[in-house]
Enzyme design. Sequence first.
Site, mmCIF file in Angstrom:
data_model
loop_
_atom_site.group_PDB
_atom_site.id
_atom_site.type_symbol
_atom_site.label_atom_id
_atom_site.label_comp_id
_atom_site.label_asym_id
_atom_site.label_seq_id
_atom_site.Cartn_x
_atom_site.Cartn_y
_atom_site.Cartn_z
ATOM 1 N N SER A 1 -3.680 -0.489 0.812
ATOM 2 C CA SER A 1 -3.677 0.953 0.586
ATOM 3 C C SER A 1 -2.239 1.437 0.446
ATOM 4 C CB SER A 1 -4.369 1.656 1.761
ATOM 5 O OG SER A 1 -4.219 3.039 1.610
ATOM 6 N N HIS B 1 -5.467 -0.007 -3.536
ATOM 7 C CA HIS B 1 -6.227 1.161 -3.088
ATOM 8 C C HIS B 1 -5.298 2.384 -3.095
ATOM 9 C CE1 HIS B 1 -9.494 3.046 -0.722
ATOM 10 N NE2 HIS B 1 -8.514 3.704 -0.121
ATOM 11 N N ASP C 1 -4.962 6.393 -2.303
ATOM 12 C CA ASP C 1 -5.543 7.525 -1.571
ATOM 13 C C ASP C 1 -5.087 8.852 -2.159
ATOM 14 O OD1 ASP C 1 -7.053 6.217 0.456
ATOM 15 O OD2 ASP C 1 -5.161 5.605 1.380
ATOM 16 N N MET D 1 -5.350 12.793 -1.927
ATOM 17 C CA MET D 1 -5.716 13.840 -0.952
ATOM 18 C C MET D 1 -5.208 15.193 -1.434
ATOM 19 S SD MET D 1 -4.780 11.897 2.575
ATOM 20 C CE MET D 1 -5.265 10.185 2.864
ATOM 21 N N HIS E 1 -9.376 6.392 -4.520
ATOM 22 C CA HIS E 1 -10.211 6.989 -3.474
ATOM 23 C C HIS E 1 -9.931 8.492 -3.427
ATOM 24 C CE1 HIS E 1 -10.985 7.151 1.192
ATOM 25 N NE2 HIS E 1 -11.866 7.858 0.515
ATOM 26 N N MET F 1 -10.161 11.892 -2.052
ATOM 27 C CA MET F 1 -10.478 12.709 -0.865
ATOM 28 C C MET F 1 -10.103 14.146 -1.219
ATOM 29 S SD MET F 1 -9.037 10.008 1.878
ATOM 30 C CE MET F 1 -8.136 9.176 0.593
ATOM 31 N N MET G 1 -15.883 4.785 5.455
ATOM 32 C CA MET G 1 -14.675 5.209 6.176
ATOM 33 C C MET G 1 -14.804 4.824 7.656
ATOM 34 S SD MET G 1 -12.668 6.376 3.974
ATOM 35 C CE MET G 1 -11.362 6.727 5.163
ATOM 36 N N ASP H 1 -12.583 1.157 5.031
ATOM 37 C CA ASP H 1 -11.268 1.784 4.889
ATOM 38 C C ASP H 1 -10.895 2.564 6.151
ATOM 39 O OD1 ASP H 1 -8.966 2.829 3.775
ATOM 40 O OD2 ASP H 1 -10.005 4.352 2.583
#
Length: 216
Positions: free
Chosen positions: A8, A33, A35, A37, A66, A68, A139, A172
């Site tokens: 990640s 990966h 993230d 956000m 991913h 979010m 998660m 994750d």
Amino acid sequence: MKIKIAPSILSADFSCLEREIKRVESAGADMIHIDVMDGHFVPNITIGPVVVKYMRRITKLPLDVHLMIKMPEKFIDDFVAAGSDIITMHIETISASRFEFQARRLERKKVKVGISLNPATPFNKIKDVLDLVDLVLVMSVNPGFSGQKFIPSVIPKIKKLRSIFTGDISVDGGVNDKVAGRLINAGANILASGSYIFGARDVKGAIERLKNAGKQ
Ligand code: DX5
Ligand code: ZN
């Protein structure tokens, strides 16, 4: 199933992203990966499509994005255009019918589709969309930050999911060599891991330990 490791990138040193990506790539990472956000769905702001676009130039590894974010539909096309290989949305952010629409669009664009659920979200919430996805991202921390402690109560959820789902199950949050074995034995085949991998002096060793954790 072959165990795959998804470092990640949130735990990397962003002042030298290329070097960090190459570091995990040469150490045996199977995908990266990423993230994303938005400061609304989670209390943190991270990466947008522009960064994904430049990461795409650096590596041929699949980019596992991913999302979010509160309004995933608004940004999916931008992340596809940036070169994402897998796009995962959170079930807390989208209805099943809207998700179906987006999943079919992604399928047409040859982008893999994932659905994610928070530790407190019951397995039932994703049941209706399982037929539409390549991947479920379970998660094991409350999303928002790297370096949090693994929540073990998600393990029964992984087992239940594996009993009815043949696609990829990724876990994750707080994944390290101490919990990896339990996750693989429960049915996970992808481990997303940030601080454990990027914080390791021997990244290759860390990735190998995760990959082989189910064998003991
Ligand atoms: C949490 C993120 C995770 C996180 C993993 O919101 O989705 O991908 O970066 O980092 P570690 O492995 O340090 O928990
Ligand atoms: Zn993540």
